[in-house]
Design a protein around this motif. Structure first.
Motif, PDB file in Angstrom:
ATOM      1  N   SER A 198      51.344   3.952  66.887  1.00 10.37           N
ATOM      2  CA  SER A 198      52.677   4.329  67.348  1.00 10.37           C
ATOM      3  C   SER A 198      52.716   4.146  68.856  1.00 10.37           C
ATOM      4  O   SER A 198      51.775   4.541  69.565  1.00 10.37           O
ATOM      5  N   LEU A 199      53.824   3.566  69.336  1.00 11.33           N
ATOM      6  CA  LEU A 199      53.988   3.307  70.758  1.00 11.33           C
ATOM      7  C   LEU A 199      55.165   4.101  71.295  1.00 11.33           C
ATOM      8  O   LEU A 199      56.177   4.267  70.596  1.00 11.33           O
ATOM      9  N   VAL A 200      55.032   4.575  72.509  1.00 17.58           N
ATOM     10  CA  VAL A 200      56.115   5.238  73.221  1.00 17.58           C
ATOM     11  C   VAL A 200      56.342   4.478  74.519  1.00 17.58           C
ATOM     12  O   VAL A 200      55.416   4.322  75.323  1.00 17.58           O
ATOM     13  N   LEU A 201      57.579   3.993  74.726  1.00 22.11           N
ATOM     14  CA  LEU A 201      57.920   3.203  75.888  1.00 22.11           C
ATOM     15  C   LEU A 201      59.058   3.859  76.644  1.00 22.11           C
ATOM     16  O   LEU A 201      59.798   4.691  76.089  1.00 22.11           O
ATOM     17  N   ARG A 202      59.233   3.463  77.891  1.00 22.16           N
ATOM     18  CA  ARG A 202      60.426   3.856  78.622  1.00 22.16           C
ATOM     19  C   ARG A 202      61.621   3.121  78.037  1.00 22.16           C
ATOM     20  O   ARG A 202      61.513   2.011  77.516  1.00 22.16           O
ATOM     21  N   ALA A 203      62.784   3.727  78.127  1.00 25.11           N
ATOM     22  CA  ALA A 203      63.971   3.142  77.518  1.00 25.11           C
ATOM     23  C   ALA A 203      64.345   1.804  78.136  1.00 25.11           C
ATOM     24  O   ALA A 203      64.957   0.960  77.473  1.00 25.11           O
ATOM     25  N   ASP A 204      64.011   1.587  79.406  1.00 24.54           N
ATOM     26  CA  ASP A 204      64.318   0.307  80.048  1.00 24.54           C
ATOM     27  C   ASP A 204      63.197  -0.710  79.879  1.00 24.54           C
ATOM     28  O   ASP A 204      63.209  -1.763  80.522  1.00 24.54           O
ATOM     29  N   LEU A 205      62.225  -0.397  79.035  1.00 25.02           N
ATOM     30  CA  LEU A 205      61.101  -1.275  78.724  1.00 25.02           C
ATOM     31  C   LEU A 205      60.203  -1.525  79.923  1.00 25.02           C
ATOM     32  O   LEU A 205      59.467  -2.519  79.954  1.00 25.02           O
ATOM     33  N   ALA A 206      60.260  -0.670  80.918  1.00 27.22           N
ATOM     34  CA  ALA A 206      59.395  -0.822  82.086  1.00 27.22           C
ATOM     35  C   ALA A 206      58.092  -0.049  81.874  1.00 27.22           C
ATOM     36  O   ALA A 206      58.026   0.914  81.104  1.00 27.22           O
ATOM     37  N   GLY A 207      57.069  -0.441  82.592  1.00 28.79           N
ATOM     38  CA  GLY A 207      55.795   0.252  82.516  1.00 28.79           C
ATOM     39  C   GLY A 207      54.973  -0.141  81.312  1.00 28.79           C
ATOM     40  O   GLY A 207      55.319  -1.038  80.528  1.00 28.79           O
ATOM     41  N   THR A 208      53.876   0.566  81.146  1.00 22.61           N
ATOM     42  CA  THR A 208      52.945   0.305  80.055  1.00 22.61           C
ATOM     43  C   THR A 208      53.188   1.284  78.913  1.00 22.61           C
ATOM     44  O   THR A 208      53.293   2.497  79.139  1.00 22.61           O
TER      45      THR A 208
END
Length: 927
Positions: free
Chosen positions: A606-616
Motif C-alpha cells: 500500500s502506498l500513501v502519496l501527497r495529493a499533488d503527487l510530489a515527494g516520495t
C-alpha cells in the motif's frame, strides 16, 4: 352500480347510439338531420350496416336500448372480475366497413380523428364522445394518414391519401356543419403517392408528408412544395420536426436507419447506420431532454442524444419484451408482499399470457409528464425533471421512464375482459391538458373497430408500483440511538468530559440532589450532574455565506469547495508507482482533508502519496496477497487496508507503521469490503453473507522492554446476515457524520439496506442489475462542500455489462440510468464528485466517462490510458488548478498516476497484460 346521467334534448344534429362491442357497450354516432349531406349519408349507411339485427324490434325500442348501452360505456370496466374503472374506461367504439389497422390515427387533448369510411374522416371529441361527431369528406381515395396541428388557434387537422393532402380548420368546419353546409378543406398537395406518415411543424406552417421513399415538405398557406427530401432506401414510415429548430426534420424508414435533414436547403445532415433487422415504425423527439426515440417492429427502442456536440450518439438500446418481463416479476413480487387482509389485484391476465408474444411492435410514441401527475411523495430526487413515454404496442400500452430506462406501468388489453379491442394494429396516445388523464385511440388489427380509451395515469402507476418500503429511511439520522442498538456506546472522550452543572437554584438541580447516589463504577466527577446528551454531527445545510472572510486552511486548501469549474480534457501530471516489476493498482482513495492519496497494489503493498503527487510515496508492507481495499479514517490519521489474504490491517499515517492486524480467526470467509464507520467508532466489514460491526482501539505507545505486546485490540460487537444468505460483493456507509444506514450488494443481484439502529434489514431491492453489483458509491460530499440534505440520500451502483444506476434511499427506486461507457470485461469503478453534480466511471475502452446527474448520457470522456480504467476518485478538497507540471518517465505504462485539469480525479487503469494501474483526473465542463 351504474349511474345514469340526464341526457340533453338533441339539437339540429341529432344522434343515436348503437351497441357493437362486447361487455361494455360502445357508442356509434350517426348524424340525423343532414340527410342531404353526402358524407353524413355515407357514414350513416356504413355504421347502420354494422349494427346487430333488430329482429322485429321497433326503432324506438332500439333507440332506448342504444341509449342505455351508451350510458353503460361511461360506467366502470372490470378486468377479470376486479373493479378497474379507476384505471381505464372505454368511452366509445365505432364499427367500420373498411379495416384501418395500419392507418396513422390522430389524437389530441380535445379531439381524435380517424378514417370512418375509407375516404371520409370522422372527428370525435375526447372530452365528450357523445357530442355530435364531425364528418369531413373531400378525398376520393382511402385516407392513410391523419395528424393534428400544434398551434392552439386555429386548430388544424391534416389528412392524406393518394390523391390529396388536405388541411382542415376544425372550428370553421364545425360552424359549417351546424349550418347544414358541407365543410371544405384546403388542398395543399396532390398525387404524392401512398402516405404512411404525416406531421405538422410546431407553428403549423409546414407539413412533412412521407410518401414512398421521399419526404415532401409542403407549405400549408401557399400550397407549394418547399422541399423534396430523398435518400432513404426503403419506405419512410415516420418523420418529426425538431421542436427547437424547425428547419430540421428527422425521419425513419423501413431501411432500418434514421436521417437528419435541413429542409431549408434540402440537404442531408446525418445518416445513421443500420440499427436493427426489423423496420423502424415510430419516432419521437423530446424537447426537454433533447433526445430522439425510435422504435421498430421487433419491440426494440433506440434513444439518441440531439444535444449539440454529441453527434447523435446512442444513449441506450431497450428491449421492450425484456423490460416487460422484468416489470412483471417486480409487480408479482410486490403482490406477494401485500398484507393478508388487503385485496390482491387480479393477475389472471398474466397467467393467460404464459406464451409471450414473439415481438412487441412499437406502433406509437407520445410524451407523458409523470412528475406532474404523481404526488410529490411518490417522486424521487431526479423525478422532477424525468419524463416518461407512452409506448403503444399491439398488446398493450407501456409507460417508459426516459431517465431510468425502466417501465413505470404496463396496461395489457387482455387484462380487461370487457375491452372491445384485444389486439391493436394502430394506435395514437395523447396526455390530457392537466396530465392526470390520457386518451388512446385504438384500431383493431384483425377487425374493423375503432375504440377510444381514457386512462387515469396516476391510478395506473400507483396501483402497479411496489409499496414504499423505503419510506422513512434516510441517510441522515431522524431519531436517537435506541437502547437495543449495537451503535449505543460512549466514546472515551465523552467519558472523560466533566459533567455539566445546572444553574444554581434550578428545579432540575434540586431534583438530582434529592436522589440517592449509587456508585456502580469508578467516576471522576462528583456524580450529581446528569450525563449530557450526545449531540450528533449533521452535514452543513446552511448554504448562505456568513459574509465574513474565511480563514485560510493549511497546505493551500480552501475552506469551501468551488462548484463551478470546467471539466478536464488533457493530462497535467503523471507519476509511475512501481519502478521494479510492474504491479497493478487495485484501489485508490483520497483522505478526508484531500492532502493524501492511498493506493493498494497487486504486489501486496500500500502506498500513501501527497495529493499533488510530489515527494516520495510512503510504503506500507505486511499483506501476503493483493490489497483489495484501502480506506481512510475521518480524521485522516489512520489507514485501513483489506487484502485477499483474509486480513484487515490498520496503519498509522503519523508513524508510518503497522498498528493492528485482524486475522482470519475473526472472519469465517475472506473479507470482501471494509471501511471506517460512525465517525471512526467502528469498522464495518463484510465476510461472505455476514455484515460485521467491529469495535477497535489503537494504541501507538511503545514499550521498549515488551515490544511484542500488542496493546491495540479489535473485537466483534454485532453481525447480521443478508436476506437469503447471499454473499456480499460491496458495501457502503457514511463515516463523515452519524448515520444508521448501511448499503450492501449481494451476489444474487439484490441491494439491501440495513438499519443498524434497529439492528435489522430495512429493505431489499430485487434485480437491481442484470449482473451482481461490484461497487456501491454514496453521494457523501466532503468537509469542504455544502450540499442539500436530501442529496445525501442518493447513491450509485455499477455492474459489468449493465451500466451505472442512480438510486434514492427514500424511494428505493432507480432514478436515472447512465449508459454509454463500455464495461463488459473488468469491474470498472465509479465516484461522485464532492459537489454532487457529476459521476465518473471507468471503462473498457481506456477512457473515463463523466456523467451529469441530470442527464443520461456522458458529458465528456478523458483519454490517456493504454488499457481498461477500473477505478476513479475525486479530490474531496480543492481541485487541482492549471499549471501543474506534466511528468513523463521512460516507462509511463506500468502504473501511472495522472492529474487532469481543474477537478482532480484519480483513475485506476489496468495496463496491458499486467493488471491495473492508476491515474488522476478532473471533472468536465458541460458548457
Amino acid at each position: 352500480m351504474i349511474r345514469k346521467r340526464k341526457r340533453k334534448r338533441p339539437g339540429p344534429l341529432a344522434e343515436t347510439t348503437r351497441g357493437c362491442g362486447r361487455g361494455a357497450a360502445a357508442a356509434v354516432l350517426v348524424p340525423g338531420s343532414c340527410a342531404e349531406d353526402q358524407p353524413h349519408r355515407r357514414l350513416r349507411e356504413v355504421l347502420s350496416a354494422r349494427l346487430p339485427a333488430a329482429g322485429g324490434v321497433s326503432s324506438r325500442k332500439r333507440g332506448r336500448e342504444s341509449r342505455s348501452q351508451m350510458e353503460d360505456a361511461r360506467g366502470i370496466l372490470c378486468a377479470d372480475g376486479g373493479c378497474l374503472g379507476d384505471v381505464l374506461t372505454e368511452k366509445g367504439l365505432v364499427a367500420l366497413k373498411e379495416p384501418v389497422a395500419h392507418v396513422q390515427l390522430a389524437c389530441s387533448a380535445q379531439y381524435c380523428a380517424f378514417p370512418a369510411d375509407g375516404n371520409t374522416l370522422c372527428v370525435w371529441s375526447t372530452e365528450d364522445p357523445s357530442h355530435q361527431p364531425l364528418t369531413l369528406g373531400g378525398h376520393h381515395e382511402p385516407v392513410t394518414a391523419v395528424a393534428f396541428g400544434n398551434a392552439a388557434s386555429p386548430h388544424l387537422l391534416c389528412s392524406a391519401s393518394r390523391d390529396h393532402v388536405i388541411t382542415w380548420r376544425l372550428h370553421e368546419c364545425r360552424q359549417k356543419a351546424l349550418q347544414g353546409l358541407t365543410p371544405r378543406g384546403l388542398v395543399v398537395g396532390t398525387l404524392l403517392g401512398k402516405v404512411l406518415c404525416l406531421r405538422l411543424s410546431p407553428d403549423d406552417r409546414a407539413a412533412a408528408v412521407c410518401a414512398g421513399k421521399k419526404i415532401f415538405v409542403l407549405d400549408t398557406a401557399s400550397r407549394s412544395t418547399l422541399a423534396e427530401l430523398e435518400g432513404h432506401r426503403g419506405a419512410v414510415t415516420a418523420a418529426e420536426f425538431c421542436p427547437w429548430q424547425t428547419r430540421i426534420i428527422v425521419s425513419v424508414s423501413e431501411d432500418r436507419s434514421f436521417k437528419v435533414w435541413d429542409h431549408h436547403v434540402e440537404s442531408l445532415i446525418y445518416s445513421s447506420s443500420v440499427l436493427t433487422a426489423s423496420p423502424l415504425l415510430s419516432l419521437l423527439i423530446h424537447a426537454g431532454s433533447r433526445q430522439l426515440v425510435t422504435g421498430c417492429a421487433h419491440g426494440q427502442l433506440w434513444i439518441f442524444s440531439l444535444v449539440e456536440g454529441h453527434h447523435y450518439r446512442c444513449v441506450t438500446r431497450v428491449d421492450l419484451k425484456k423490460k416487460r418481463e422484468s416489470f412483471s416479476r417486480r409487480t408479482e413480487s410486490r403482490l406477494c408482499s401485500l398484507p393478508e387482509d388487503s385485496p390482491h389485484p387480479s393477475t389472471d391476465g398474466w397467467k393467460e399470457r404464459e406464451e409471450a408474444e414473439a415481438s412487441l411492435p412499437v406502433l406509437g410514441l407520445a410524451s407523458c409528464a409523470l412528475s406532474v401527475i404523481l404526488p410529490a411523495e411518490c417522486a424521487g430526487q431526479s423525478s422532477e425533471n424525468a419524463v416518461c413515454l407512452w409506448i403503444g404496442s399491439s398488446v398493450g400500452l407501456f409507460l417508459f421512464n426516459l431517465a431510468s430506462f425502466e417501465l413505470e406501468a404496463a396496461l395489457h388489453y387482455k387484462d380487461f375482459r370487457s375491452l372491445s379491442i384485444q389486439v391493436a394494429g394502430s394506435c395514437a396516445v395523447e396526455s390530457g391538458a392537466g396530465g392526470d388523464k390520457a386518451v388512446c385511440l385504438l384500431a383493431s388489427l384483425l377487425g374493423r373497430k375503432i375504440a377510444l380509451l381514457e386512462i387515469h395515469v396516476a391510478a395506473l402507476v400507483t396501483s402497479q408500483r411496489r409499496h414504499a418500503a423505503g419510506r422513512g429511511l434516510s441517510v441522515l439520522p431522524r431519531a436517537h440511538v435506541l437502547s437495543t442498538s449495537p451503535l449505543r456506546f460512549r466514546p472515551a472522550e465523552e467519558r472523560a468530559q466533566p459533567a455539566l452543572q445546572a444553574p444554581s437554584g434550578s428545579a432540575g438541580q434540586r431534583a438530582v440532589k434529592d436522589r440517592p447516589l449509587v456508585f456502580h463504577s469508578k467516576v471522576r466527577s462528583s456524580g450529581y450532574a446528569s450525563t449530557p446528551r450526545t449531540t450528533m454531527f449533521l452535514p452543513k445545510t446552511n448554504t448562505r455565506s456568513s459574509g465574513g472572510r474565511s480563514l485560510p486552511r493549511s497546505h493551500g486548501h480552501s475552506k469551501e469547495y468551488p462548484l463551478e469549474l470546467s471539466l478536464p480534457t488533457r493530462v497535467h501530471k503523471q507519476l509511475v508507482l512501481a519502478h521494479g516489476p510492474p504491479a497493478a493498482a487495485t484501489c485508490v482513495q483520497y483522505s478526508g482533508d484531500g492532502r493524501w492519496l492511498a493506493c493498494g497494489l497487486a504486489n501486496h503493498l500500500s502506498l500513501v502519496l501527497r495529493a499533488d503527487l510530489a515527494g516520495t510515496p510512503t510504503v506500507f508492507s505486511g499483506h501476503d496477497r493483493p490489497v483489495s481495499t484501502v480506506c481512510w479514517s475521518q480524521d485522516s490519521r489512520w489507514l485501513l487496508s483489506a487484502s485477499q489474504d483474509g486480513t484487515l490491517r490498520l496503519w498509522s499515517l503519523r508513524r508510518a507503521e503497522h498498528v493492528l492486524c485482524v486475522g482470519r480467526d475473526m472472519f469465517s470467509k475472506p473479507v470482501g469490503s471494509a471501511q471506517f464507520y460512525y465517525l471512526d467508532a467502528f469498522i464495518l466489514s463484510s465476510s461472505g453473507p455476514e455484515l460485521q460491526l467491529l469495535r477497535h482501539h489503537m494504541d501507538t505507545s511503545k514499550d521498549e522492554i515488551r515490544r511484542y505486546r500488542q496493546k491495540s485490540w479489535c473485537r466483534r460487537v454485532f453481525r447480521l446476515r443478508t436476506t437469503g444468505a447471499t454473499g456480499i460483493t460491496s458495501l457502503s456507509a457514511v463515516n463523515d457524520f452519524y448515520s444508521y444506514l448501511v448499503l450492501a450488494a449481494g451476489r444474487n443481484r439484490t441491494l439491501e439496506v440495513f438499519d443498524l439502529n434497529a439492528a435489522r434489514s430495512a429493505a431489499v431491492i430485487v434485480e437491481a442489475h442484470s449482473r451482481p453489483v461490484h461497487q456501491i458509491c454514496q453521494n457523501k460530499g466532503s468537509s469542504s462542500t455544502t450540499l442539500q440534505p436530501l442529496l445525501y440520500n442518493l447513491f450509485a451502483t455499477t455492474a459489468a455489462g449493465d451500466g451505472l444506476k442512480l438510486w434514492d434511499v427514500r424511494t428505493l427506486r432507480c432514478e436515472r440510468c447512465f449508459e454509454g461507457h463500455p464495461n463488459h470485461g473488468y469491474p470498472c469503478g465509479i465516484a461522485f464528485s464532492p459537489c454532487g453534480r457529476y459521476v465518473a466511471s471507468g471503462a473498457d475502452d481506456r477512457h473515463v466517462y463523466m456523467y451529469d446527474v441530470g442527464s443520461s448520457t456522458f458529458s465528456h470522456r478523458l483519454a490517456g490510458h493504454t488499457d481498461t480504467v477500473t477505478g476513479v476518485a475525486f479530490s474531496p478538497s480543492v481541485p487541482q488548478h492549471e499549471g501543474l507540471l506534466f511528468l513523463r518517465t521512460e516507462r509511463p505504462d506500468p502504473t501511472p498516476l495522472m492529474l487532469f485539469g481543474n477537478y482532480s480525479v484519480l483513475e485506476i487503469c489496468r495496463p496491458r497484460g499486467l493488471g491495473i494501474s492508476t491515474r488522476l483526473q478532473p471533472p468536465i465542463s458541460t458548457k
